[in-house]
Structures are given as C-alpha cells and as structure tokens.
Design an enzyme around this catalytic site. Structure first.
Site, PDB file in Angstrom:
ATOM      1  N   TYR A 141       0.884  -1.171   0.000  1.00  0.00           N
ATOM      2  CA  TYR A 141       0.000   0.000   0.000  1.00  0.00           C
ATOM      3  C   TYR A 141       0.914   1.212   0.000  1.00  0.00           C
ATOM      4  CZ  TYR A 141      -4.467  -2.320   1.093  1.00  0.00           C
ATOM      5  OH  TYR A 141      -5.610  -3.070   1.050  1.00  0.00           O
ATOM      6  N   ASP A 169      -6.701  -0.136  -5.333  1.00  0.00           N
ATOM      7  CA  ASP A 169      -8.158   0.018  -5.305  1.00  0.00           C
ATOM      8  C   ASP A 169      -8.711   0.494  -3.965  1.00  0.00           C
ATOM      9  OD1 ASP A 169      -7.591  -2.222  -3.843  1.00  0.00           O
ATOM     10  OD2 ASP A 169      -8.939  -3.571  -4.919  1.00  0.00           O
ATOM     11  N   HIS A 262     -11.173  -6.554  -4.504  1.00  0.00           N
ATOM     12  CA  HIS A 262     -10.796  -6.625  -3.090  1.00  0.00           C
ATOM     13  C   HIS A 262     -11.774  -7.538  -2.320  1.00  0.00           C
ATOM     14  CE1 HIS A 262      -7.848  -4.041  -0.731  1.00  0.00           C
ATOM     15  NE2 HIS A 262      -8.356  -4.777   0.240  1.00  0.00           N
TER      16      HIS A 262
HETATM   17  C1  LIG Z   1      -9.531 -10.273   5.997  1.00  0.00           C
HETATM   18  C2  LIG Z   1      -9.035  -9.747   4.689  1.00  0.00           C
HETATM   19  C3  LIG Z   1      -7.985  -8.843   4.688  1.00  0.00           C
HETATM   20  C4  LIG Z   1      -7.486  -8.368   3.478  1.00  0.00           C
HETATM   21  N1  LIG Z   1      -6.401  -7.552   3.483  1.00  0.00           N
HETATM   22  C5  LIG Z   1      -5.883  -7.129   2.303  1.00  0.00           C
HETATM   23  C6  LIG Z   1      -4.682  -6.355   2.281  1.00  0.00           C
HETATM   24  O1  LIG Z   1      -4.062  -6.083   3.296  1.00  0.00           O
HETATM   25  N2  LIG Z   1      -4.253  -5.932   1.068  1.00  0.00           N
HETATM   26  C7  LIG Z   1      -4.890  -6.232  -0.095  1.00  0.00           C
HETATM   27  O2  LIG Z   1      -4.464  -5.816  -1.173  1.00  0.00           O
HETATM   28  N3  LIG Z   1      -6.011  -6.976  -0.101  1.00  0.00           N
HETATM   29  C8  LIG Z   1      -6.500  -7.442   1.068  1.00  0.00           C
HETATM   30  N4  LIG Z   1      -7.611  -8.233   1.069  1.00  0.00           N
HETATM   31  C9  LIG Z   1      -8.226  -8.621  -0.222  1.00  0.00           C
HETATM   32  C10 LIG Z   1      -7.620  -9.932  -0.754  1.00  0.00           C
HETATM   33  O3  LIG Z   1      -6.277  -9.757  -1.128  1.00  0.00           O
HETATM   34  C11 LIG Z   1      -8.385 -10.456  -1.972  1.00  0.00           C
HETATM   35  O4  LIG Z   1      -8.456  -9.451  -2.947  1.00  0.00           O
HETATM   36  C12 LIG Z   1      -9.792 -10.952  -1.641  1.00  0.00           C
HETATM   37  O5  LIG Z   1      -9.826 -11.567  -0.366  1.00  0.00           O
HETATM   38  C13 LIG Z   1     -10.260 -11.947  -2.704  1.00  0.00           C
HETATM   39  O6  LIG Z   1     -11.549 -12.372  -2.474  1.00  0.00           O
HETATM   40  P1  LIG Z   1     -11.908 -13.753  -1.708  1.00  0.00           P
HETATM   41  O7  LIG Z   1     -11.729 -13.463  -0.247  1.00  0.00           O
HETATM   42  O8  LIG Z   1     -13.325 -13.993  -2.063  1.00  0.00           O
HETATM   43  O9  LIG Z   1     -10.965 -14.819  -2.189  1.00  0.00           O
HETATM   44  C14 LIG Z   1      -8.098  -8.762   2.263  1.00  0.00           C
HETATM   45  C15 LIG Z   1      -9.152  -9.679   2.278  1.00  0.00           C
HETATM   46  C16 LIG Z   1      -9.611 -10.187   3.470  1.00  0.00           C
HETATM   47  C17 LIG Z   1     -10.725 -11.190   3.451  1.00  0.00           C
HETATM   48  C1  LIG Z   2      -6.116  -2.613   6.606  1.00  0.00           C
HETATM   49  C2  LIG Z   2      -6.964  -2.837   5.412  1.00  0.00           C
HETATM   50  C3  LIG Z   2      -6.962  -1.665   4.477  1.00  0.00           C
HETATM   51  C4  LIG Z   2      -6.540  -4.117   4.800  1.00  0.00           C
HETATM   52  C5  LIG Z   2      -7.436  -4.528   3.698  1.00  0.00           C
HETATM   53  O1  LIG Z   2      -7.079  -4.353   2.567  1.00  0.00           O
HETATM   54  C6  LIG Z   2      -8.719  -5.177   3.964  1.00  0.00           C
HETATM   55  O2  LIG Z   2      -9.100  -5.324   5.137  1.00  0.00           O
HETATM   56  O3  LIG Z   2      -9.399  -5.559   3.001  1.00  0.00           O
END
Ligand SMILES: Cc1cc2nc3c(=O)[nH]c(=O)nc-3n(C[C@H](O)[C@H](O)[C@H](O)COP(=O)(O)O)c2cc1C
Ligand SMILES: CC(C)CC(=O)C(=O)O
Length: 369
Positions: A141, A169, A262
């Site tokens: 990020y 995003d 996301h």
């Molecule tokens: C609990 C949680 C935390 C996430 N944290 C991040 C993150 O720190 N950075 C990021 O780019 N995406 C983050 N994401 C998004 C995931 O990288 C991914 O795009 C998403 O989980 C895909 O969908 P799915 O959960 O249905 O497989 C997060 C998703 C979840 C569920």
């Molecule tokens: C700390 C958040 C921005 C991390 C994230 O990408 C998420 O929780 O989906």
C-alpha cells in the site's frame, strides 16, 4: 519432526471442501473478528456476486483425450509454480489464528504454493520470509510518506521477495457495515508491525473527505511510474477492473495485473471479477500476465478463471477460513483441496496442462454481456 502435511491426518474427516472450513472458522473466532475477516462493504452485494458469477458459468467437457504427463505447473515472472494458485494478501492474520502469517507461510510452504504478504501483516515481513520455503510476493500500500514506502520496497527486496503487488483500489477503507454493527475494534497484540515508525497522517483540515490527507496524499499513476523506476522487482497492480485502467497500467510499466474488487470489501456495487476478466484479457492481449481473485472456493473456479484469460488466481477468505479453523494445517489442507479439485476438473474436461485450458473450456452462453 512432524511436517504440516503429516499432520493433515488430524483434519476431521467431515472436511471435504473449502466451505466446510468456513463453518469451523466461524465457530473459532470472535463475532467481531469474523465480521472483519469474512465481511464485505455495505450490503456485501459484490462479495456475494463474486461467488454467484462463478456458479453461472458451465464447463465444456472433451473426452477420450490423452492425458499422460499432465500437470498443473505454470510460470510467473520467471518462477515455476506448482499450481496457478497463490495466497492473496490478507492483513492482520493474527485475528484468525495466534501465529498469524507464520502459520500461513508454513501451510503454503508445505504445499509449495506462493504467498503474498500484506503491507498490513501482523508479523514482520522478514520473520515471514525467514520461515518461507516457497515463493513470497509483497503487497504494497503506497503510504502518505513516500520515503517510508520506498523503505518498505527495499525491505521486500532484501527479504528475497519475488514480485511487488501494488494495491491500487483502496485509497480509503470500505464502508464495512457488518464491522460497524459489531462494534469491531482490533484487539491488543494485533497491529501492522511493518508500518512501525510511520508518522501518523496529518490532521484533516476540514470535514469533507476530499479535503482529507487520505485523498490529497493518495497514490496516483505518477507513483506507479516512480516505483517502476525505483525497483527491478516485477510490478503487479492489484485492483484493476476496467480495460481502460489495464491499458493505463501497461503504459505506467506494470508487469502484471490482478483483476480484483478486493473481495467486495471496498466498493459495493462493483461487478464480479470473473464477469470483467474477458474484457480486460481482450484489452491486454497477452502483453502481461493477468491474475484474478474474488470468490474462489473451488478448483473449478480456478479452472474457469484460467479459461477466461487468467494466468493464475489468488485466494483470500478460502485460506483464512482454513487458518482460523486449523492454523498451518488448515491452510495447507485448503490448498490441497483446491489443487485436487483443479486436477480433477482438468482431467474431466480433457485438459492435460494449464495451456490446454481455453475459452473453449467454458460454455459461453453462461456469460453475461
Ligand atoms: C480479511 C481480509 C484482509 C485483506 N487484506 C488485504 C490487504 O491487506 N491488502 C490487499 O491488497 N487486499 C486485502 N484483502 C483482499 C484480498 O487480497 C483479496 O483481494 C480478496 O480476499 C479476494 O476475495 P476472496 O476473499 O473472495 O478470495 C483482504 C481480504 C480479506 C478477506
Ligand atoms: C487494513 C486494510 C486496508 C486491509 C485490507 O485491505 C482489507 O481489510 O481488506
């Protein structure tokens, strides 16, 4: 010493699919942590749609083909991967399991599948890298302090990271109503340790979001171009949902794209990722690899994404559910299930290897236009 794989025998026999881990995980974490780990933005329409859109797609089988020497391997940015399935960046994994990312990297290593470490991991990047016996990527990020951001990149390079995933995003967090209703707050001991030393954002001058430093200091295409200059690591932009942005990303020097909303956690109302994949693949036309995430819970979902133009997929909640339910063993088992399902789907559709999976593997009438 018992390996995580050997311990897989401890998995209850009732766990047959990734969805079974969701049930176990929900029982093992607090309701607030569940809202964070599993929730989406607003009404969670996009989070649900990611799944629903996969269900609408149907497979075309081809029979009696020679499948000897079949395999699921693929190559991304010069690294050979056992399968086109990576662990998506997920922040604060200690919320799911006490060892957090250390358990995840053990599970990924046991299955030799690549992992993307989040900027907001709850374990230091170097400590995760120390345990890794599988390729690691780092998700960045871009911070309001660009010098701090560059130091993160240097740490990633020094830790042997193979690619930099820049998430583009989420200049602001999603409006997560489920978390708000639960009154969710991070418990002590769960913090973004890789961001220690980052000065807090300056105070907003006004009430309006547009006046806040979150927006006035948010990343732009210029930052991507600067990053391109600053590192030799492959640069992969995560959160591309339109052909226009895919084109722009290539101009900025991206080496790869991740079609992602996301997991529906940022802006509710976006389409499912699998719905926009063909359009983006058409625009990119093979110039760089495209990855996809969002809603993947079955090996057949992985197959569908590959058929429509992805080179690989990432899974988020699927492995988080395994992690919350059973730590490293749960992560490894989720990966093993998805891998076995992908193999079975390939065999039953007559695809000997990843390159045999094509748009002809999907019944196109199932696609919405
Ligand atoms: C609990 C949680 C935390 C996430 N944290 C991040 C993150 O720190 N950075 C990021 O780019 N995406 C983050 N994401 C998004 C995931 O990288 C991914 O795009 C998403 O989980 C895909 O969908 P799915 O959960 O249905 O497989 C997060 C998703 C979840 C569920
Ligand atoms: C700390 C958040 C921005 C991390 C994230 O990408 C998420 O929780 O989906």
């Amino acid at each position: 010493m018992t390996t995580p794989l050997a311990k897989l025998t401890q998995i209850p026999p009732t766990v047959a699919a990734v969805a079974d881990y969701e049930v176990l995980a929900r029982e093992r974490v607090s309701p607030g942590a569940w809202a964070y780990l599993d929730g989406g933005a607003a009404d969670e329409l996009t989070a649900r749609e990611n799944r629903a859109a996969f269900a609408r797609l149907h497979l075309r089988t081809r029979v009696l083909r020679d499948l000897t020497n079949g395999n699921t391997t693929c190559e991304l940015f010069g690294t050979r991967l056992r399968a086109p399935i990576l662990l998506a960046p997920v922040a604060y994994q200690k919320l799911a399991y006490p060892d957090g990312e250390l358990a995840t990297v053990l599970g990924a290593s046991a299955m030799r599948m690549a992992m993307v470490v989040s900027t907001q991991a709850s374990v230091a990047l170097e400590d995760i890298a120390q345990e890794a016996q599988t390729p690691l990527w780092f998700q960045l990020y871009i911070q309001h302090d660009r010098d701090f951001t560059l130091r993160l990149v240097r740490r990633a390079e020094a830790a042997g990271i193979r690619a930099l995933v820049v998430s583009v995003d989420a200049p602001i967090s999603g409006l997560r109503n489920r978390e708000q209703r639960m009154g969710f707050a991070f418990p002590g001991g769960v913090e973004p340790v890789n961001l220690r030393g980052l000065m807090p954002l300056p105070r907003a001058t006004g009430e309006a979001l547009f006046d806040s430093p979150l927006i006035t200091r948010a990343a732009t295409w210029r930052d991507i171009e600067n990053l391109r200059e600053a590192t030799k690591l492959p640069l992969v932009l995560k959160g591309i949902m339109t052909a226009e942005d895919a084109e722009r990303a290539l101009v900025a020097g991206a080496d790869g794209l991740i079609v992602s909303n996301h997991g529906g956690r940022v802006l509710d109302g976006q389409p499912a990722t699998i719905e926009v994949l063909s359009e983006i693949a058409g625009a990119v036309s093979g110039r760089v690899p495209i990855l996809l995430d969002g809603g993947i819970r079955r090996g057949s979902d992985v197959f569908k994404a590959l058929a429509l133009g992805a080179s690989a997929v990432l899974i988020g909640r699927a492995f988080v559910h395994g992690l919350a339910a059973a730590g490293a063993v749960g992560v490894a088992h989720v990966l093993r299930i998805l891998h076995a399902e992908l193999e079975a789907t390939m065999v039953l559709t007559g695809c000997r290897d990843i390159s045999a999976i094509s748009p002809a593997s999907i019944r196109q009438a199932g696609l919405r236009t």
